[in-house]
Design an enzyme around this catalytic site. Structure first.
Site, mmCIF file in Angstrom:
data_model
loop_
_atom_site.group_PDB
_atom_site.id
_atom_site.type_symbol
_atom_site.label_atom_id
_atom_site.label_comp_id
_atom_site.label_asym_id
_atom_site.label_seq_id
_atom_site.Cartn_x
_atom_site.Cartn_y
_atom_site.Cartn_z
ATOM 1 N NE ARG A 91 137.405 6.325 -35.596
ATOM 2 C CZ ARG A 91 136.493 5.404 -35.892
ATOM 3 N NH1 ARG A 91 135.209 5.672 -35.733
ATOM 4 N NH2 ARG A 91 136.855 4.230 -36.347
ATOM 5 C CG ASN A 92 137.904 8.800 -40.448
ATOM 6 O OD1 ASN A 92 138.920 8.212 -40.100
ATOM 7 N ND2 ASN A 92 136.698 8.283 -40.287
#
Ligand SMILES: [Zn+2]
Length: 356
Positions: free
Chosen positions: A162-163
């Protein structure tokens, strides 16, 4: 008789994901038996491994009315998108069940507070999509499998994130590329807590990484739309099963997968995988990898498996550390994030972070 019911974005995403087979063997929103079986036994009531209950919550009025109507037409932005034959009605105690799903019921945990904020009334059933246009941009197992097949890839390792890409994730992805024919980078871009990186930040960083560094003919990139639950170990397995459905043969589970704050131990997800492997067939090879960091003595990215300095010379690398550095107006060092990626983030036209 049918009732109209306006759904939110998360339910819309669940509808889509159920319909295209992303949540296979689930075909619809789970019933009471499956719900309790999932939270108590990590499986559906038929014994299939499954770790996160996919449920449909409605307000009390709709819940009561649907007992007579037995059918709902679901609208999104006032437009009918699907219908559902209701097969079960049940109420949940989210505060109590959170202990099993999230291993905490602390309302400061973003997944817990989101779950507790939902209606306790749940309906089960298989949705039937009426407005097929909602499926147009969906990530579909039929399509990813086709892409993998056309490229001649026999082994594909899935990578959840999610980065934006940093050196620790790069290290894991390169291990994946050593082990498998191809790497499928599949960031999650559904609901995330405020302060997490935006979809654009994640996507643009990977475009830059693939353009500048990765073997383009062995890397596939696409986004997965489903909310982040921050449910740590259970969500790690959920993430793996989704990637299995998409055609991946392998999946990477690193340090504190799908974790948040200090709610989970670094390798708690690895432990759960090892325990459940004795009982279930995962159908996908899980690469349980150590968490990479930069060692100032080795002068490279290492893990505790490959560095002999006992972690005394650590430069920590994680989405959290990078979020902190960037939001304080500083630039992560090149040992942590490549300059091209940082430049990409600094040149974004939209927000880097999700706002409150
Ligand atoms: Zn070292």
């Amino acid at each position: 008789m049918s009732i109209l019911y306006e759904i939110n974005e998360e339910t819309l995403q669940d509808l889509i994901n159920l319909s295209v087979g992303l949540f296979n063997p689930l075909k619809g929103f789970v019933n009471r038996d499956d719900y309790y079986s999932i939270i108590n036994n990590y499986s559906l009531s038929n014994g299939n491994l499954w770790t996160i209950p996919i449920t449909f919550d409605v307000d009390e009025e709709t819940y009561e009315k649907s007992k007579t109507a037995k059918n709902l037409h679901l609208t999104y932005n006032k437009k009918v998108v699907a219908q559902i034959e209701i097969s079960d009605w049940f109420e949940v105690n989210s505060q109590k069940d959170a202990i099993k799903i999230f291993r905490t019921n602390d309302l400061k945990h973003p997944g817990v507070s989101k779950e507790v904020s939902r209606n306790k009334f749940r309906l089960a059933g298989e949705p039937e999509i009426i407005d097929k246009s909602i499926l147009l941009n969906a990530l579909k197992p039929t399509e990813t499998k086709e892409i993998f097949k056309n490229n001649g890839w026999k082994t594909i390792v899935g990578f959840q994130t999610r980065n934006p890409v940093h050196k620790a994730h790069e290290h894991l992805q390169r291990i994946g590329l050593e082990v498998c024919d191809a790497l499928f980078i599949n960031p999650l871009v559904g609901w995330k807590k405020a302060g997490d990186f935006s979809e654009e930040a994640v996507t643009e960083s990977y475009k830059s990484m693939i353009e500048n560094y990765y073997p383009k003919d062995r890397v596939h990139f696409d986004v997965l739309k489903t909310p982040m639950r921050y449910a740590g170990p259970r969500e790690a397995i959920f993430h793996a099963l989704i990637r299995k459905n998409l055609g991946c043969t392998h999946f990477i589970i690193g340090r504190d997968h799908a974790g948040v704050g200090n709610y989970y131990g670094k390798y708690e997800a690895h432990e759960l995988v090892k325990t459940l492997k004795k009982k279930f067939n995962f159908g996908i090879e899980l690469l349980l990898l150590g968490g990479p960091y930069y060692c100032t003595k080795c002068k490279q990215i290492v893990t505790e498996h490959s560095c002999g300095h006992n972690g005394s010379y650590i430069k920590e690398i994680s989405g959290t550390t990078i979020r902190k550095i960037i939001s304080s107006g500083k630039n992560p060092e090149t040992e942590i994030m490549r300059p091209e990626i940082l430049a990409t983030l600094n040149n974004l036209k939209s927000e880097i972070f999700i706002r409150e």
